[in-house]
Design a protein around this motif. Structure first.
Motif, mmCIF file in Angstrom:
data_model
loop_
_atom_site.group_PDB
_atom_site.id
_atom_site.type_symbol
_atom_site.label_atom_id
_atom_site.label_comp_id
_atom_site.label_asym_id
_atom_site.label_seq_id
_atom_site.Cartn_x
_atom_site.Cartn_y
_atom_site.Cartn_z
ATOM 1 N N ARG A 155 0.832 -1.198 0.000
ATOM 2 C CA ARG A 155 0.000 0.000 0.000
ATOM 3 C C ARG A 155 0.865 1.246 0.000
ATOM 4 N NH1 ARG A 155 -0.721 2.141 5.594
ATOM 5 N NH2 ARG A 155 -0.012 0.441 6.916
ATOM 6 N N PRO A 159 -2.366 7.087 0.521
ATOM 7 C CA PRO A 159 -3.444 7.414 -0.416
ATOM 8 C C PRO A 159 -3.385 8.836 -0.958
ATOM 9 C CG PRO A 159 -4.329 6.963 1.784
ATOM 10 C CD PRO A 159 -2.867 6.678 1.827
ATOM 11 N N THR A 168 -13.356 8.561 -2.631
ATOM 12 C CA THR A 168 -12.899 7.239 -3.068
ATOM 13 C C THR A 168 -11.770 6.744 -2.182
ATOM 14 O OG1 THR A 168 -13.510 7.787 -5.332
ATOM 15 C CG2 THR A 168 -11.997 5.941 -5.039
ATOM 16 N N TRP A 175 -11.827 3.281 0.021
ATOM 17 C CA TRP A 175 -10.772 2.295 -0.182
ATOM 18 C C TRP A 175 -10.008 2.051 1.128
ATOM 19 C CZ3 TRP A 175 -9.454 -1.577 -2.923
ATOM 20 C CH2 TRP A 175 -8.141 -2.049 -2.932
ATOM 21 N N THR A 176 -9.703 3.089 1.847
ATOM 22 C CA THR A 176 -8.976 2.962 3.108
ATOM 23 C C THR A 176 -9.793 2.155 4.117
ATOM 24 O OG1 THR A 176 -7.813 5.040 2.717
ATOM 25 C CG2 THR A 176 -7.858 4.236 4.981
ATOM 26 N N ARG A 183 -9.791 -1.509 3.047
ATOM 27 C CA ARG A 183 -8.488 -2.126 3.318
ATOM 28 C C ARG A 183 -8.344 -2.433 4.812
ATOM 29 N NH1 ARG A 183 -4.655 1.802 1.863
ATOM 30 N NH2 ARG A 183 -4.699 2.484 4.005
#
Length: 108
Positions: free
Chosen positions: A11, A14, A44, A48-49, A52
Motif C-alpha cells: 500500500r 493514499p 474514493t 478504499w482505506t 483495506r
C-alpha cells in the motif's frame, strides 16, 4: 489453496496515489486543477482505506502481509528479507541486496 495462502498487500499513502493519479491522467494542467482533482478523489480514498482496514483486521494473523510502499523505498533490503521470511523463502542479505538493486525504479 486459499486455506494456506499468504496475501501480500503493498500500500501507498493514499494522498500520494491521488496526486499521482491526477498527474498521470493529465487532469491537472495547473496547481489549482491539481488541488481540485485530488480533492475530488477524497471520497474514493476514504472508501478504499476503510475497505483495506476491514480486510486487514479480519484476516487471520500471519496470512495477510501489509507492506508500506514508502517504507519499502526507504529500506528495500530489510523489507525484501522480511517478505521472504514471511513466505518461508530463503533470502540471504546478498540476495536481498541484488533484488533491491534489480527492482528499483532506476533499473526498470
Amino acid at each position: 489453496d486459499c486455506e494456506s495462502s499468504v496475501f501480500l498487500h503493498v500500500r501507498r499513502d493514499p494522498r500520494d496515489v491521488a496526486v499521482s493519479t491526477c498527474f498521470h491522467v493529465r487532469e491537472a494542467d495547473s496547481l489549482k486543477l491539481l488541488e481540485d482533482c485530488v480533492r475530488a478523489r477524497f471520497p474514493t480514498i476514504a472508501v478504499w482505506t476503510a475497505a483495506r482496514c476491514h480486510v486487514i483486521s479480519s484476516s487471520p494473523r500471519g496470512r495477510f502481509v501489509d507492506v508500506v510502499y514508502e517504507r519499502m523505498l526507504a529500506q528495500p533490503e530489510v523489507n525484501i528479507a522480511a517478505i521472504a521470511d514471511i513466505l518461508h523463502l530463503p533470502c540471504s542479505q546478498e540476495q536481498a541486496r541484488l533484488i533491491a538493486e534489480e527492482t528499483n525504479a532506476d533499473s526498470l
